[in-house]
Design a protein around this motif. Structure first.
Motif, PDB file in Angstrom:
ATOM      1  N   LEU A   1       5.244  -2.476 -10.106  1.00 23.13           N
ATOM      2  CA  LEU A   1       4.831  -2.491  -8.700  1.00 23.13           C
ATOM      3  C   LEU A   1       5.410  -3.724  -8.011  1.00 23.13           C
ATOM      4  CD1 LEU A   1       1.127  -1.337  -9.124  1.00 23.13           C
ATOM      5  CD2 LEU A   1       3.177   0.046  -8.670  1.00 23.13           C
ATOM      6  N   GLY A   2       6.731  -3.804  -8.001  1.00 20.97           N
ATOM      7  CA  GLY A   2       7.428  -4.932  -7.405  1.00 20.97           C
ATOM      8  C   GLY A   2       8.596  -5.352  -8.272  1.00 20.97           C
ATOM      9  N   ASP A   3       9.245  -6.431  -7.871  1.00 22.19           N
ATOM     10  CA  ASP A   3      10.428  -6.922  -8.574  1.00 22.19           C
ATOM     11  C   ASP A   3      10.046  -7.810  -9.745  1.00 22.19           C
ATOM     12  OD1 ASP A   3      12.595  -5.986  -6.745  1.00 22.19           O
ATOM     13  OD2 ASP A   3      11.499  -7.237  -5.317  1.00 22.19           O
ATOM     14  N   PRO A   4      10.672  -7.610 -10.910  1.00 21.14           N
ATOM     15  CA  PRO A   4      10.509  -8.601 -11.971  1.00 21.14           C
ATOM     16  C   PRO A   4      11.269  -9.868 -11.583  1.00 21.14           C
ATOM     17  CG  PRO A   4      12.120  -6.965 -12.625  1.00 21.14           C
ATOM     18  CD  PRO A   4      11.553  -6.509 -11.303  1.00 21.14           C
TER      19      PRO A   4
ATOM     20  N   VAL B   1       6.557  -4.715   6.229  1.00 18.50           N
ATOM     21  CA  VAL B   1       7.937  -4.270   6.088  1.00 18.50           C
ATOM     22  C   VAL B   1       8.008  -3.315   4.896  1.00 18.50           C
ATOM     23  CG1 VAL B   1      10.325  -5.011   5.741  1.00 18.50           C
ATOM     24  CG2 VAL B   1       8.734  -6.477   7.006  1.00 18.50           C
ATOM     25  N   PRO B   2       8.642  -2.145   5.046  1.00 17.03           N
ATOM     26  CA  PRO B   2       8.704  -1.182   3.934  1.00 17.03           C
ATOM     27  C   PRO B   2       9.454  -1.739   2.728  1.00 17.03           C
ATOM     28  CG  PRO B   2       9.332  -0.160   6.018  1.00 17.03           C
ATOM     29  CD  PRO B   2       9.278  -1.633   6.267  1.00 17.03           C
ATOM     30  N   CYS B   3       9.016  -1.352   1.548  1.00 20.61           N
ATOM     31  CA  CYS B   3       9.713  -1.690   0.313  1.00 20.61           C
ATOM     32  C   CYS B   3      10.711  -0.576  -0.034  1.00 20.61           C
ATOM     33  CB  CYS B   3       8.717  -1.867  -0.836  1.00 20.61           C
ATOM     34  SG  CYS B   3       7.514  -3.196  -0.587  1.00 20.61           S
ATOM     35  N   ALA B   4      11.659  -0.892  -0.893  1.00 21.67           N
ATOM     36  CA  ALA B   4      12.685   0.082  -1.287  1.00 21.67           C
ATOM     37  C   ALA B   4      12.392   0.619  -2.687  1.00 21.67           C
ATOM     38  CB  ALA B   4      14.064  -0.573  -1.248  1.00 21.67           C
ATOM     39  N   TYR B   5      12.423   1.912  -2.831  1.00 26.74           N
ATOM     40  CA  TYR B   5      12.201   2.536  -4.144  1.00 26.74           C
ATOM     41  C   TYR B   5      13.454   2.394  -4.992  1.00 26.74           C
ATOM     42  CZ  TYR B   5      11.438   6.186  -7.656  1.00 26.74           C
ATOM     43  OH  TYR B   5      11.317   6.880  -8.838  1.00 26.74           O
ATOM     44  N   VAL B   6      13.288   1.934  -6.235  1.00 22.43           N
ATOM     45  CA  VAL B   6      14.389   1.798  -7.190  1.00 22.43           C
ATOM     46  C   VAL B   6      14.118   2.777  -8.326  1.00 22.43           C
ATOM     47  CG1 VAL B   6      15.669   0.241  -8.701  1.00 22.43           C
ATOM     48  CG2 VAL B   6      14.643  -0.640  -6.585  1.00 22.43           C
ATOM     49  N   PRO B   7      14.855   3.892  -8.423  1.00 21.18           N
ATOM     50  CA  PRO B   7      14.547   4.930  -9.418  1.00 21.18           C
ATOM     51  C   PRO B   7      14.531   4.424 -10.851  1.00 21.18           C
ATOM     52  CG  PRO B   7      16.128   5.723  -7.790  1.00 21.18           C
ATOM     53  CD  PRO B   7      15.988   4.258  -7.556  1.00 21.18           C
ATOM     54  N   GLY B   8      15.475   3.535 -11.195  1.00 15.25           N
ATOM     55  CA  GLY B   8      15.512   3.010 -12.552  1.00 15.25           C
ATOM     56  C   GLY B   8      15.622   4.096 -13.601  1.00 15.25           C
ATOM     57  N   ASP B   9      15.168   3.778 -14.817  1.00 15.97           N
ATOM     58  CA  ASP B   9      15.321   4.737 -15.913  1.00 15.97           C
ATOM     59  C   ASP B   9      14.081   4.832 -16.796  1.00 15.97           C
ATOM     60  OD1 ASP B   9      15.283   2.362 -17.331  1.00 15.97           O
ATOM     61  OD2 ASP B   9      17.352   2.501 -18.054  1.00 15.97           O
ATOM     62  N   SER B  10      12.903   4.436 -16.256  1.00 11.63           N
ATOM     63  CA  SER B  10      11.735   4.346 -17.136  1.00 11.63           C
ATOM     64  C   SER B  10      10.607   5.307 -16.781  1.00 11.63           C
ATOM     65  CB  SER B  10      11.204   2.910 -17.158  1.00 11.63           C
ATOM     66  OG  SER B  10      10.884   2.457 -15.857  1.00 11.63           O
TER      67      SER B  10
ATOM     68  N   ARG C   1      10.805   0.946 -10.223  1.00 10.87           N
ATOM     69  CA  ARG C   1      10.000  -0.036  -9.482  1.00 10.87           C
ATOM     70  C   ARG C   1      10.222   0.172  -7.990  1.00 10.87           C
ATOM     71  NH1 ARG C   1      14.681  -2.018 -11.342  1.00 10.87           N
ATOM     72  NH2 ARG C   1      15.997  -3.307  -9.990  1.00 10.87           N
ATOM     73  N   PHE C   2       9.524  -0.629  -7.212  1.00  8.50           N
ATOM     74  CA  PHE C   2       9.925  -0.789  -5.821  1.00  8.50           C
ATOM     75  C   PHE C   2      10.290  -2.251  -5.612  1.00  8.50           C
ATOM     76  CE2 PHE C   2       5.187  -0.866  -5.566  1.00  8.50           C
ATOM     77  CZ  PHE C   2       4.995  -2.160  -5.102  1.00  8.50           C
ATOM     78  N   SER C   3      11.200  -2.462  -4.666  1.00  6.50           N
ATOM     79  CA  SER C   3      11.753  -3.796  -4.452  1.00  6.50           C
ATOM     80  C   SER C   3      11.329  -4.345  -3.102  1.00  6.50           C
ATOM     81  CB  SER C   3      13.281  -3.749  -4.535  1.00  6.50           C
ATOM     82  OG  SER C   3      13.847  -5.040  -4.368  1.00  6.50           O
TER      83      SER C   3
ATOM     84  N   VAL D   1       0.842  -1.198   0.000  1.00  9.12           N
ATOM     85  CA  VAL D   1       0.000   0.000   0.000  1.00  9.12           C
ATOM     86  C   VAL D   1       0.878   1.248   0.000  1.00  9.12           C
ATOM     87  CG1 VAL D   1      -1.741   1.303   1.258  1.00  9.12           C
ATOM     88  CG2 VAL D   1      -1.908  -1.191   1.149  1.00  9.12           C
ATOM     89  N   ALA D   2       1.791   1.340   0.951  1.00  8.57           N
ATOM     90  CA  ALA D   2       2.647   2.520   1.053  1.00  8.57           C
ATOM     91  C   ALA D   2       3.572   2.644  -0.148  1.00  8.57           C
ATOM     92  CB  ALA D   2       3.462   2.459   2.349  1.00  8.57           C
ATOM     93  N   ALA D   3       4.125   1.520  -0.622  1.00  7.89           N
ATOM     94  CA  ALA D   3       5.071   1.561  -1.737  1.00  7.89           C
ATOM     95  C   ALA D   3       4.387   2.028  -3.019  1.00  7.89           C
ATOM     96  CB  ALA D   3       5.697   0.188  -1.936  1.00  7.89           C
ATOM     97  N   THR D   4       3.182   1.507  -3.284  1.00  3.33           N
ATOM     98  CA  THR D   4       2.462   1.915  -4.489  1.00  3.33           C
ATOM     99  C   THR D   4       2.033   3.370  -4.377  1.00  3.33           C
ATOM    100  OG1 THR D   4       1.646  -0.351  -4.777  1.00  3.33           O
ATOM    101  CG2 THR D   4       0.514   1.389  -5.998  1.00  3.33           C
ATOM    102  N   GLY D   5       1.544   3.778  -3.202  1.00  2.00           N
ATOM    103  CA  GLY D   5       1.153   5.165  -3.008  1.00  2.00           C
ATOM    104  C   GLY D   5       2.314   6.123  -3.213  1.00  2.00           C
ATOM    105  N   ALA D   6       3.501   5.742  -2.741  1.00  2.00           N
ATOM    106  CA  ALA D   6       4.681   6.599  -2.900  1.00  2.00           C
ATOM    107  C   ALA D   6       5.084   6.716  -4.361  1.00  2.00           C
ATOM    108  CB  ALA D   6       5.836   6.047  -2.068  1.00  2.00           C
TER     109      ALA D   6
END
Length: 389
Positions: A310-313, A357-366, A325-327, A197-202
Motif C-alpha cells: 500500500l505504497g512505495d517501498p 492527489v491520486p496515486c498511480a497503480y503499479v501492476p508489478g508481478d505479485s 503496489r500503488f506509487s 483511501v481511493a488507491a487502497t480501495g482500487a
C-alpha cells in the motif's frame, strides 16, 4: 601589513541622506509594495540608483518581522530526511519543493532547528509508534520563538510530527502547508496529501475482480493519518465488492521482522487468506523481510498467495522485486504544496486548503487469481470468523 578596514554596511538612513528624501520614502521604494506606487518615478529611480551605488542589501529577516514579503519560502522537516542518494524515499519531495519554488520566483530556505530537553518537555514527546530523530532534537519553537518567521511561509515535511507546534503556528496565523494529511484537535490545517483511501480501495477492487475475498491487511503500528486512510480505503473497497469485513483480517505489524514465512503460512492455513496487503515502513526492513520470504519459495507470490504493498517501498530500484503496489506522486505533491502556500500568502486571511492527489497503480508481478487448489477460500466466513468449509 594591517588587514583592510571593513566597510560599514549601508543603511536606508544613508540612502535617505544622499538622495535628500525621508527614510520612510526610502523604505517604501525598497520594499516594492503597493504603497511604493505613490512615490514619484524620479524619486524612485534616484533611491534605487543610490542603493545600487552604495551596495545596499535589504535585511530580509527584519523585513519579515515588519510584516513584509521577502520572497523566501521555508522548508522544515520534523526529522532528518535529506538523502544520501536519489533513491531515497524523500528525494522526490525535496526535488518537487525546490523546482516549484524556483519556478515561482522564490528562494528556498532550509530549517532544521534543534531543540533542547526543555523544548521537548514543553511540546510533548514524539508520537508513539514512530521512529527516527528523537523529539528533543527537532523543534520549530527553539527557545520559545518561531524561527520560521524569517520566511514568508513554510512547507512542512516529516512523520514524527509535534502537533502542539502545528497548533501554535495556526494560532500565530503563520502560513504553512504540510506535505501529507495531518490533523490537530483545535484547528484546520492546510495540506497536500496522497489519496490513500481511493488507491487502497482500487487495489482491493482489483483483487476482488481476480476472485480474492480473504484479504489480510497488515497496518502500521502508529495510528497516523496515512494508516487510517489506508484502513478506510480497505474497508470501503471490501464493501463495494460485497465482501463482509472480517476484523480478524486486520492486523498490526509492530515490526517488519515479524513478517516471516512462518507467519504467512499460519495466516494461509488458519485464516484462509489468499492475499496479503502490507503498509510499507519508512526504512528497508520490510523490503528485506519480503525478499527473505520470497527467497525461501515455501510460499510463492502470487502462485500460492498474492501480495501487494500500500505504497512505495523505500529505496526501491529496478533490480529489486517488482511488487504490485500503488506509487505516491511525491514530486507532484511537493510542488502542489508550494503552489498552495503561495496562494495562502496572497490571501488576506489564511483559510486552510486541503488537497489530495491520486496515486498511480503499479501492476508489478505479485498478485494473480486465487490458486485453483484454494478456490474455496473465496467463500464468506462463518459468524465466528473462520472460513467456510
Amino acid at each position: 601589513m594591517a588587514p583592510p578596514e571593513r566597510r560599514r554596511r549601508s543603511t536606508q538612513r544613508d540612502i535617505a541622506q544622499r538622495t535628500g528624501v525621508s527614510q520612510a520614502t526610502v523604505s517604501l521604494v525598497i520594499s516594492g509594495g503597493a504603497a511604493s506606487t505613490q512615490i514619484a518615478e524620479s524619486t524612485r529611480r534616484a533611491v534605487l540608483a543610490a542603493a545600487d551605488e552604495m551596495g545596499y542589501t535589504a535585511n530580509v529577516a527584519a523585513r519579515s518581522l515588519k510584516g513584509g514579503r521577502n520572497r523566501l519560502l521555508g522548508l522544515y522537516t520534523f526529522e532528518s530526511v535529506f538523502p544520501t542518494d536519489q533513491r531515497d524515499f524523500y528525494y522526490p519531495f525535496l526535488l518537487g519543493v525546490e523546482e516549484e519554488a524556483a519556478r515561482q520566483g522564490y528562494d528556498l530556505l532550509l530549517f532544521s532547528s534543534t531543540g533542547t530537553d526543555r523544548d521537548a518537555a514543553r511540546v510533548g514527546p514524539r508520537e508513539p509508534g514512530t521512529s527516527g530523530t528523537p523529539a528533543a532534537e527537532r523543534s520549530i519553537y527553539v527557545g520559545g520563538s518561531n524561527r520560521l518567521k524569517i520566511a514568508d511561509g513554510c512547507v512542512l515535511l516529516g512523520r514524527n510530527v509535534r502537533r502542539e507546534e502545528l497548533s501554535a503556528l495556526v494560532r500565530e496565523d503563520f502560513p504553512f502547508v504540510f506535505v501529507g494529511r495531518r490533523e490537530v484537535d483545535d484547528a484546520e490545517l492546510s495540506y497536500v496529501a496522497a489519496d490513500y483511501v481511493a488507491a487502497t480501495g482500487a487495489l482491493v477492487a482489483e483483487l476482488a475482480r481476480l476472485g480474492h475475498r480473504r484479504i489480510l491487511y497488515l497496518r502500521a503500528l502508529a495510528d497516523s493519518e496515512p494508516t487510517r486512510d489506508r484502513e478506510e480505503g480497505y474497508r470501503r473497497g471490501l464493501a463495494e465488492a460485497g465482501i463482509v469485513p472480517d476484523e480478524a483480517l486486520i492486523l498490526t505489524l509492530a515490526d517488519p521482522a515479524d513478517l516471516s514465512i512462518e507467519r504467512v503460512e499460519e495466516w494461509i492455513g488458519g485464516l484462509g487468506i489468499t492475499t496479503l496487503l502490507v503498509e510499507p515502513t519508512e526504512d528497508d526492513r520490510l523490503t528485506e523481510a519480503l525478499a527473505t520470504m520470497a527467497g525461501t519459495r515455501r510460499v510463492r507470490f502470487p502462485a500460492d498467495c498474492s501480495l501487494a504493498l500500500l505504497g512505495d517501498p523505500p529505496c526501491w530500484t529496478p533490480e529489486l522485486r517488482d511488487w504490485t503496489r500503488f506509487s505516491l506522486p511525491r514530486a507532484q505533491m511537493a510542488g502542489q504544496a508550494v503552489r498552495v502556500l503561495i496562494e495562502l500568502l496572497d490571501q488576506e486571511t489564511h483559510e486552510p486548503r486541503q488537497l489530495t492527489v491520486p496515486c498511480a497503480y503499479v501492476p508489478g508481478d505479485s498478485i494473480g487469481p486465487v490458486p485453483a487448489s484454494r478456490a474455496g477460500a473465496h467463500l464468506e466466513p462463518e459468524p465466528d470468523g473462520r472460513p467456510a468449509a
